[in-house]
Each structure stands twice: as C-alpha cells, then as structure tokens.
Motif scaffolding. Structure first.
Motif, PDB file in Angstrom:
ATOM      1  N   SER A  49       5.490 -20.503  11.948  1.00 35.94           N
ATOM      2  CA  SER A  49       5.837 -21.891  11.834  1.00 35.94           C
ATOM      3  C   SER A  49       6.144 -22.103  10.506  1.00 35.94           C
ATOM      4  N   GLU A  50       5.443 -21.479   9.423  1.00 36.69           N
ATOM      5  CA  GLU A  50       5.696 -21.658   7.858  1.00 36.69           C
ATOM      6  C   GLU A  50       6.262 -20.222   7.411  1.00 36.69           C
ATOM      7  N   VAL A  51       7.257 -20.540   6.718  1.00 32.67           N
ATOM      8  CA  VAL A  51       7.969 -19.173   6.451  1.00 32.67           C
ATOM      9  C   VAL A  51       7.160 -18.686   5.051  1.00 32.67           C
ATOM     10  N   PRO A  52       6.621 -17.416   5.259  1.00 33.32           N
ATOM     11  CA  PRO A  52       5.904 -17.006   4.066  1.00 33.32           C
ATOM     12  C   PRO A  52       6.750 -16.984   2.640  1.00 33.32           C
ATOM     13  N   PRO A  53       6.187 -17.183   1.445  1.00 35.87           N
ATOM     14  CA  PRO A  53       7.050 -17.266   0.350  1.00 35.87           C
ATOM     15  C   PRO A  53       7.839 -15.735  -0.166  1.00 35.87           C
TER      16      PRO A  53
END
Length: 63
Positions: free
Chosen positions: A37-41
């Motif tokens: 859901s959130e792209v890892p940096p």
C-alpha cells in the motif's frame, strides 16, 4: 509514496511485475495486484520506472 492502478486500462502485460515484483503481481488471469500500500523508499526509483514503462499508462503515483 503510493501507486494505484486503473483496472479498466490495465491489460495485465506484467511489465511492472517484471520490474518490481516486490510491489506488483500479475496472476494467471492477468489481474494486477499491488502488494504494497506504501512503496518502500528503497523501491521508489524502480516503481517510478515501472509507472513510466506501463504500456497502457494504467499506473499512477501519489507522492
């Protein structure tokens, strides 16, 4: 950063899954699933490239 898919535009070409399998998965029915859901940096640049390479322009970044 988040990435979303327009399911109407997506044809399941799997270009994105080939570039970033940690975030994108295309099943045997050519359905794309976004795994994060959130792209890892550490994957951000690769996800940006996947969005640019989508042949149907079905992916969108939300930064």
């Amino acid at each position: 950063m988040r990435v979303t898919v327009d399911a109407v535009l997506c044809e399941g070409n799997a270009v994105c899954a080939g570039l970033v399998p940690e975030v994108f998965y295309v099943d045997d029915s050519d359905e794309l699933t976004i795994l994060a859901s959130e792209v890892p940096p550490e994957l951000a640049d690769r996800v940006r490239e996947a969005v640019r390479c989508c042949p149907k322009m079905a992916l969108e970044l939300h930064e």
